[in-house]
Structure formats: structure tokens, C-alpha cells
Write a protein that holds these residues in place. Structure first.
Motif, PDB file in Angstrom:
ATOM      1  N   SER A  28     -27.584 -93.459  -7.092  1.00 49.51           N
ATOM      2  CA  SER A  28     -28.689 -93.589  -6.134  1.00 49.51           C
ATOM      3  C   SER A  28     -28.164 -94.175  -4.832  1.00 49.51           C
ATOM      4  O   SER A  28     -27.156 -94.895  -4.819  1.00 49.51           O
ATOM      5  CB  SER A  28     -29.821 -94.466  -6.685  1.00 49.51           C
ATOM      6  N   MET A  29     -28.852 -93.827  -3.727  1.00 56.93           N
ATOM      7  CA  MET A  29     -28.554 -94.389  -2.413  1.00 56.93           C
ATOM      8  C   MET A  29     -29.827 -95.064  -1.926  1.00 56.93           C
ATOM      9  O   MET A  29     -30.839 -94.391  -1.687  1.00 56.93           O
ATOM     10  CB  MET A  29     -28.099 -93.306  -1.441  1.00 56.93           C
ATOM     11  N   ASN A  30     -29.788 -96.372  -1.799  1.00 63.89           N
ATOM     12  CA  ASN A  30     -30.971 -97.176  -1.511  1.00 63.89           C
ATOM     13  C   ASN A  30     -30.921 -97.713  -0.083  1.00 63.89           C
ATOM     14  O   ASN A  30     -30.060 -98.537   0.244  1.00 63.89           O
ATOM     15  CB  ASN A  30     -31.057 -98.330  -2.501  1.00 63.89           C
ATOM     16  N   PHE A  31     -31.824 -97.241   0.763  1.00 64.06           N
ATOM     17  CA  PHE A  31     -31.857 -97.664   2.158  1.00 64.06           C
ATOM     18  C   PHE A  31     -32.851 -98.812   2.312  1.00 64.06           C
ATOM     19  O   PHE A  31     -34.022 -98.695   1.941  1.00 64.06           O
ATOM     20  CB  PHE A  31     -32.240 -96.490   3.056  1.00 64.06           C
ATOM     21  N   ILE A  32     -32.353 -99.917   2.865  1.00 59.91           N
ATOM     22  CA  ILE A  32     -33.208-101.079   3.077  1.00 59.91           C
ATOM     23  C   ILE A  32     -33.199-101.476   4.551  1.00 59.91           C
ATOM     24  O   ILE A  32     -32.329-101.061   5.309  1.00 59.91           O
ATOM     25  CB  ILE A  32     -32.773-102.278   2.210  1.00 59.91           C
ATOM     26  N   ASN A  33     -34.188-102.307   4.936  1.00 59.79           N
ATOM     27  CA  ASN A  33     -34.370-102.681   6.336  1.00 59.79           C
ATOM     28  C   ASN A  33     -34.404-101.422   7.200  1.00 59.79           C
ATOM     29  O   ASN A  33     -33.806-101.368   8.284  1.00 59.79           O
ATOM     30  CB  ASN A  33     -33.263-103.632   6.795  1.00 59.79           C
ATOM     31  N   ALA A  34     -35.106-100.447   6.679  1.00 64.57           N
ATOM     32  CA  ALA A  34     -35.130 -99.119   7.299  1.00 64.57           C
ATOM     33  C   ALA A  34     -36.427 -98.894   8.058  1.00 64.57           C
ATOM     34  O   ALA A  34     -37.503 -98.839   7.447  1.00 64.57           O
ATOM     35  CB  ALA A  34     -34.962 -98.044   6.225  1.00 64.57           C
ATOM     36  N   PRO A  35     -36.361 -98.736   9.392  1.00 64.68           N
ATOM     37  CA  PRO A  35     -37.577 -98.416  10.156  1.00 64.68           C
ATOM     38  C   PRO A  35     -38.070 -97.023   9.814  1.00 64.68           C
ATOM     39  O   PRO A  35     -37.321 -96.192   9.276  1.00 64.68           O
ATOM     40  CB  PRO A  35     -37.097 -98.495  11.611  1.00 64.68           C
ATOM     41  N   TYR A  80     -38.614 -94.434  11.536  1.00 63.97           N
ATOM     42  CA  TYR A  80     -37.953 -93.290  12.175  1.00 63.97           C
ATOM     43  C   TYR A  80     -36.598 -92.952  11.556  1.00 63.97           C
ATOM     44  O   TYR A  80     -35.964 -91.991  11.947  1.00 63.97           O
ATOM     45  CB  TYR A  80     -37.784 -93.527  13.682  1.00 63.97           C
ATOM     46  N   VAL A  81     -36.158 -93.755  10.563  1.00 63.31           N
ATOM     47  CA  VAL A  81     -34.880 -93.461   9.925  1.00 63.31           C
ATOM     48  C   VAL A  81     -34.909 -92.113   9.209  1.00 63.31           C
ATOM     49  O   VAL A  81     -33.873 -91.488   8.973  1.00 63.31           O
ATOM     50  CB  VAL A  81     -34.486 -94.587   8.941  1.00 63.31           C
ATOM     51  N   ASP A  82     -36.102 -91.642   8.865  1.00 66.30           N
ATOM     52  CA  ASP A  82     -36.211 -90.343   8.202  1.00 66.30           C
ATOM     53  C   ASP A  82     -35.642 -89.206   9.043  1.00 66.30           C
ATOM     54  O   ASP A  82     -35.210 -88.188   8.498  1.00 66.30           O
ATOM     55  CB  ASP A  82     -37.673 -90.044   7.848  1.00 66.30           C
ATOM     56  N   VAL A  83     -35.649 -89.375  10.355  1.00 71.35           N
ATOM     57  CA  VAL A  83     -35.084 -88.343  11.233  1.00 71.35           C
ATOM     58  C   VAL A  83     -33.602 -88.148  10.915  1.00 71.35           C
ATOM     59  O   VAL A  83     -33.114 -87.020  10.783  1.00 71.35           O
ATOM     60  CB  VAL A  83     -35.276 -88.715  12.718  1.00 71.35           C
ATOM     61  N   VAL A  84     -32.877 -89.283  10.775  1.00 72.26           N
ATOM     62  CA  VAL A  84     -31.457 -89.210  10.449  1.00 72.26           C
ATOM     63  C   VAL A  84     -31.255 -88.799   8.992  1.00 72.26           C
ATOM     64  O   VAL A  84     -30.390 -87.977   8.670  1.00 72.26           O
ATOM     65  CB  VAL A  84     -30.772 -90.564  10.715  1.00 72.26           C
ATOM     66  N   LEU A  85     -32.074 -89.348   8.095  1.00 73.28           N
ATOM     67  CA  LEU A  85     -31.927 -89.023   6.680  1.00 73.28           C
ATOM     68  C   LEU A  85     -32.178 -87.547   6.405  1.00 73.28           C
ATOM     69  O   LEU A  85     -31.575 -86.970   5.488  1.00 73.28           O
ATOM     70  CB  LEU A  85     -32.863 -89.882   5.837  1.00 73.28           C
ATOM     71  N   ASN A  86     -33.036 -86.927   7.173  1.00 74.42           N
ATOM     72  CA  ASN A  86     -33.278 -85.495   7.000  1.00 74.42           C
ATOM     73  C   ASN A  86     -32.029 -84.678   7.322  1.00 74.42           C
ATOM     74  O   ASN A  86     -31.815 -83.611   6.733  1.00 74.42           O
ATOM     75  CB  ASN A  86     -34.453 -85.038   7.869  1.00 74.42           C
ATOM     76  N   VAL A  87     -31.203 -85.187   8.243  1.00 73.80           N
ATOM     77  CA  VAL A  87     -29.934 -84.508   8.519  1.00 73.80           C
ATOM     78  C   VAL A  87     -29.000 -84.666   7.324  1.00 73.80           C
ATOM     79  O   VAL A  87     -28.326 -83.727   6.909  1.00 73.80           O
ATOM     80  CB  VAL A  87     -29.277 -85.054   9.807  1.00 73.80           C
TER      81      VAL A  87
END
Length: 304
Positions: free
Chosen positions: A217-224, A226-233
Motif C-alpha cells: 500500500s501507498m499511504n498519503f498523509i498531510n495531503a491537501p 488538490y493532491v489528487d491532480v498529481v496522484l491521477n498522473v
């Protein structure tokens, strides 16, 4: 261009490769059973498969300057659940990437100023205790650097140095896999602009197609938000299976604790296992002690 035959210096490299004793399983019983159940490891067939891959590596020696000892080969077999063809593909990807991406895989001396900077900041920190499933947990502090002063490639180079060392020295990682915590505290537009599609592709390709490590698993924390924009890439370059393993916890530390127990986390992450500065100091010391190993490792790569 791929060579068609061996060269004199290839023979020297092959001859200088140390001969290792045959693999003898010394895994704890629970790890051995996990390897059998989850990876399909069969003690009766293991040696045969290792030999088949080693013979293939010998035939490819003019192109792939690879580690050929039993345990190194076995780790790749485990990473591919003992599919020989998939193992050969991953081995080729692994050593080709080391040649094609020199900004990550060359000049890996921990005494270099840019590497020292990353080590001092603690951009990549394997935790010292495993989780309750035996998995290695790594803390990636992706936004701790200053994008105006530091290069993203130096962060990845230092991170991959420690990944290589971690995988080389701990056989259990090849059985249980890795859980990643990606801390985005302090992330800015400057950090986002450093993560070009090219760098994102290389990062995904390395973890997904090259390293003999299963990412659980990759767990993103302290994530605003808008981070989904980068994660979608990131997701664009991932398999569906890998993309489903991305978990975004936002700023909810309790949500992270459902995946990683606070008992193994530093105090700064709501844990009880020491302080972050102690973990940073530990890995900086280890990296310096392994300086000769890092430098020697650079010879293992494809000849492209």
C-alpha cells in the motif's frame, strides 16, 4: 545498442563476480509459510528455477551486468511469484533502468553534498520495526526539501540508494513486501512542478516493473485536496492493481494508524517509537558506513 557477443571486459566482470554458496532457507517458520502460500515458493522446485534464471543471466552477460548469486535471483523470483518469464523481464527492466537513468543510479557516493543534504533532511526513512504483518514500512517525506534549492532527482537518487540497501540486507522484505507512507507536509506548487510526468513515470516504473519488492500500500498523509491532480498522473502509469493500493488519508493521522500501528511510528507521527531525528541520524550513519558498497554497486547495470 545491445551487443551481439561478449567483450573482453565483460569476461573480466564475470570472472570477478564472487561465487556464492547455494541458497539454504533460514527464514523463520511464519515467513517460510507465507512464501509458500502467497508467493508459491516450492522448496523442491526453488533451486531448479534459480539455476534456470542464472543460466539465462549467463547468456545475457554481455548485456546485463547483474548480481547472479542465489539469493539475489531468488528475491526477483519471489517478486514475480516464481514466474520465470516475468522474473527475466523484471531483471532486464531493473538493470536497464540503472543504465538509462544515471541521474538516479550513478555517482551514489553518500559523501556527495547533494546526497548528504537528503540524508540530513531524512527524505526516505525505513522504520526500524516491521508492522504486524511482517512488512517493511518506509516513510517518504516528499516535501521536506526546498524546491528552489534541491533537485527532485537527488531525492530519488538517495531514496533508491536506501531501497537498494534495504532489499539487499533484509531477505524478509522479499517475502512480506513494503508499505509506504508518503508525507506531503509542506507541499507547495514548487514541489508539484518538480514532479514532471517523466519523473512520475520513472518512479512508477521503478517500483512496479523493476524492483523485486511488492508494494502492499501507498499511504498519503498531510495531503491537501488538490493532491489528487498529481496522484491521477501516478495512477495513469500504474496497473489497476497498484492504483487500488493508493490510500489518501488527508490530515487524519488516526486513519493512518489503522494501517500502520503507532507502536512503530516516530513521535511526530502520533507514534511511540522514538523521535524523527533519531531515525534520520540512524540512516545517515548507516549510509556512510555502507559507502564502499554503494560505490561498488554502480557496476551492476545493462550495457546500453
Amino acid at each position: 545498442m545491445r551487443p551481439v557477443g561478449p567483450r573482453e571486459d565483460d569476461a573480466v566482470v564475470a570472472a570477478s563476480e564472487p561465487t556464492s554458496p547455494p541458497y539454504v532457507c533460514t527464514l523463520p517458520e511464519d515467513a517460510r509459510l507465507c512464501a509458500e502460500k502467497e508467493l508459491g515458493e516450492d522448496a523442491d522446485k526453488r533451486e531448479e528455477l534459480i539455476r534456470e534464471v542464472q543460466e539465462w543471466l549467463k547468456r545475457e552477460a554481455a548485456y546485463l551486468r547483474a548480481r547472479t548469486d542465489d539469493l539475489s535471483v531468488l528475491k526477483f523470483l519471489r517478486g514475480c511469484k516464481f514466474d520465470r518469464v516475468a522474473t527475466q523481464t523484471k531483471l532486464r527492466n531493473f538493470y536497464e533502468m540503472r543504465a538509462k537513468v544515471p541521474e538516479w543510479y550513478s555517482k551514489r557516493d553518500p559523501e556527495l553534498p547533494e546526497v548528504q543534504e537528503m540524508l540530513k533532511m531524512g527524505t526516505f526513512l525505513p522504520l526500524l520495526d516491521k508492522n504486524d504483518r511482517g512488512q517493511q514500512v518506509v516513510l517518504i517525506r516528499a516535501a521536506v526539501h526546498d524546491p528552489r534549492k534541491h533537485q527532485q532527482n537527488d531525492l530519488f537518487k538517495t531514496s533508491n540508494m536506501l531501497v537498494d540497501l534495504m532489499v539487499h540486507e533484509d531477505e524478509l522484505i522479499s517475502v512480506y513486501g513494503v508499505v509506504a507512507i508518503v508525507d506531503l507536509k509542506g507541499v507547495s506548487l514548487g514541489h508539484a512542478l518538480q514532479m514532471t510526468p517523466s519523473i512520475i513515470w520513472k518512479a512508477v516504473h521503478a517500483w512496479q516493473d523493476c524492483y523485486p519488492v511488492r508494494i502492499k500500500s501507498m499511504n498519503f498523509i498531510n495531503a491537501p485536496s488538490y493532491v489528487d491532480v498529481v496522484l491521477n498522473v501516478f495512477r495513469k502509469f500504474m496497473t489497476k492493481k497498484m492504483a487500488k493500493r493508493i490510500l489518501v488519508h488527508g490530515y487524519n493521522i488516526q486513519s493512518l494508524h489503522k494501517v500502520v500501528s503507532p507502536e512503530i511510528l516516530p513521535k511526530e507521527y502520533g507514534g511511540t517509537k522514538g523521535k524523527l531525528e533519531e531515525l534520520i541520524g540512524y540512516w545517515k550513519k548507516v549510509a556512510m558506513e555502507k559507502r564502499e558498497w554503494f560505490i561498488a554497486e554502480e557496476k551492476y547495470k545493462a550495457d546500453i
